[in-house]
Design an enzyme around this catalytic site. Structure first.
Site, short mmCIF file in Angstrom:
data_model
loop_
_atom_site.label_atom_id
_atom_site.label_comp_id
_atom_site.label_asym_id
_atom_site.label_seq_id
_atom_site.Cartn_x
_atom_site.Cartn_y
_atom_site.Cartn_z
N ASP A 160 34.42 36.48 43.29
CA ASP A 160 35.42 37.50 43.57
C ASP A 160 36.53 36.93 44.46
O ASP A 160 36.26 36.26 45.46
CB ASP A 160 34.76 38.69 44.27
CG ASP A 160 35.65 39.91 44.38
OD1 ASP A 160 36.59 40.05 43.57
OD2 ASP A 160 35.40 40.73 45.29
N ASP A 178 42.79 34.61 42.37
CA ASP A 178 43.73 35.62 42.86
C ASP A 178 44.98 34.94 43.39
O ASP A 178 45.10 34.65 44.58
CB ASP A 178 43.08 36.47 43.95
CG ASP A 178 43.98 37.62 44.39
OD1 ASP A 178 45.11 37.72 43.87
OD2 ASP A 178 43.57 38.40 45.26
N GLU A 211 44.88 38.18 38.86
CA GLU A 211 45.39 39.40 39.50
C GLU A 211 46.91 39.32 39.58
O GLU A 211 47.48 38.29 39.94
CB GLU A 211 44.80 39.61 40.89
CG GLU A 211 45.33 40.87 41.57
CD GLU A 211 44.56 41.28 42.81
OE1 GLU A 211 45.19 41.71 43.78
OE2 GLU A 211 43.31 41.17 42.79
N HIS A 256 40.21 46.90 41.19
CA HIS A 256 39.59 46.48 42.45
C HIS A 256 39.65 47.65 43.45
O HIS A 256 40.38 48.63 43.24
CB HIS A 256 40.34 45.28 43.04
CG HIS A 256 39.98 43.99 42.40
ND1 HIS A 256 39.46 42.92 43.10
CD2 HIS A 256 40.05 43.58 41.11
CE1 HIS A 256 39.23 41.92 42.27
NE2 HIS A 256 39.59 42.28 41.06
N SER A 313 35.73 51.90 45.13
CA SER A 313 34.65 52.74 45.65
C SER A 313 35.15 54.17 45.84
O SER A 313 36.34 54.40 46.13
CB SER A 313 34.15 52.21 46.99
OG SER A 313 33.32 51.07 46.80
N ASP A 359 32.05 48.10 46.22
CA ASP A 359 31.36 47.45 47.34
C ASP A 359 31.15 48.44 48.49
O ASP A 359 30.04 48.63 48.98
CB ASP A 359 32.16 46.25 47.82
CG ASP A 359 31.43 45.41 48.86
OD1 ASP A 359 30.23 45.65 49.10
OD2 ASP A 359 32.05 44.50 49.44
N THR A 360 32.22 49.10 48.92
CA THR A 360 32.13 49.98 50.09
C THR A 360 31.08 51.06 49.92
O THR A 360 30.33 51.37 50.87
CB THR A 360 33.50 50.62 50.38
OG1 THR A 360 34.42 49.59 50.77
CG2 THR A 360 33.42 51.65 51.48
#
Length: 347
Positions: free
Chosen positions: A83, A105, A142, A232, A235, A277-278
């Protein structure tokens, strides 16, 4: 089923109209949570590690944990994804570690905090694509910088994120540039900036079209119907998890995440990979805080890591079902490396 490149999985998702959650990991318990959720829902899996995670866990530890997931859950197709690679060298090091997918990225320079221009982004991403594809590894690029359309600021994730403020225009991926970027780089997936951001504090109110530009995804998909799009910072930051943490000594400020229904709109318009993730961090933290407050005599890490693992598994299962990947694992055919190379990477 073995490790598979990201392209194989996202092609299948596009063919059948679903999205795939990409879940960040740092340790054994997080990987176990994801894989147990995948088994219970029969879902394919993207396990991803940031540069910060690789430094925290050390590459060899993390690689062997991921490979253990492949060995212990043989029925699940697994993508190992790097990532937010900040440079070609970071991506190449992931390839050497056996990752089947890398993200270059180039929206930020190698310092991971200064926005890069279009030409720089194309150059470094194409360099990674040329090398990665020769090894049968997929590449995600990205275009546009992740950040809040409300404040113009970005939130760092493991040291990755721009500093200062950017204009509204700079925070949204330009559809015409996206078309040219894919043409120049030949990426397998494209992460787009639409107002999402890293961390828990994404929006000060329930997001609408002014601060979460799902319409921008629709326009990019119209121009690039055969390109897999990535969201991205997606969450949902459930209020019940915020409340659980705060009820047991935490101090999470009121905040809003990306509603699942908005992600589902994106999936209908070409979004195939959704980074989460969060939510998992909140679930783990809430479970641990609750146990510590209710059982202050506990000191065995297993006593609090087991409920933490279960709490994360619950969130991951919910996302797998909501994104439409549940039940898809048995329908993904295992192919040989030679077949993958001929179909996806070798002209």
């Amino acid at each position: 089923m073995a490790l598979v490149p990201l392209r194989v999985l996202l092609d299948h998702a596009a063919e059948h109209g679903y999205g795939v959650g990409a879940f960040n990991v740092n340790n054994m318990e997080q990987i176990q949570s994801i894989m147990d959720a995948a088994r219970e829902t029969e879902s394919p899996v993207i396990i991803q590690a940031s540069r910060g995670a690789r430094a925290y866990s050390q590459d060899n530890f993390l690689r062997h944990l991921m490979l253990a997931a492949v060995e212990l859950y043989p029925e699940i197709p697994v993508v190992m994804h790097q990532d937010h690679g900040n440079s070609p060298l970071t991506c190449f090091s992931a390839i050497r570690q056996g990752f089947t997918s890398v993200m270059m990225d180039g929206s930020l320079l190698e310092d991971a905090k200064t926005p890069g221009d279009f030409e720089y982004n194309c150059k470094v991403t194409k360099k990674v694509v040329d090398v990665a594809h020769s090894f049968g590894v997929s590449v995600e690029g990205e275009l546009g910088c992740l950040g809040s359309l409300e404040t113009g600021k970005g939130d760092k994730e493991d040291g990755h994120g721009f500093e200062g403020k950017l204009s509204h225009k700079e925070l949204l991926t330009d559809p015409a540039e996206a078309e040219e970027f894919v043409k120049q780089t030949n990426v397998d997936a494209l992460a787009v900036a639409v107002g999402t951001s890293h961390g828990a504090y994404k929006f000060s109110r329930k997001p609408d079209g002014e601060i979460l530009a799902i319409n921008r995804i629709m326009e990019i998909h119209r121009r690039l119907p055969n390109t897999h799009l990535v969201m991205h910072g997606s969450s949902s930051v459930p209020k019940e998890l915020q409340d659980l943490i705060n009820q047991h000594g935490g101090k999470i400020k009121p905040t809003f995440g990306v509603p699942v229904e908005e992600i589902q709109k994106g999936i209908k318009h070409g979004v195939r990979k959704i980074n989460v993730d969060t939510d998992n961090r909140l679930a783990i933290t809430g479970a641990i805080r609750k146990l510590f407050q209710e059982k202050p005599e506990e000191f065995d890490p297993r006593s609090y890591l087991k409920p933490a693992r279960d709490a994360m598994k619950k969130i991951v299962k919910e996302r797998m079902i909501s994104f439409g990947q549940a039940g898809r694992a048995p329908t993904i055919r295992q192919v040989t490396l030679d077949e993958m190379a001929r179909k996806y990477f070798v002209l």
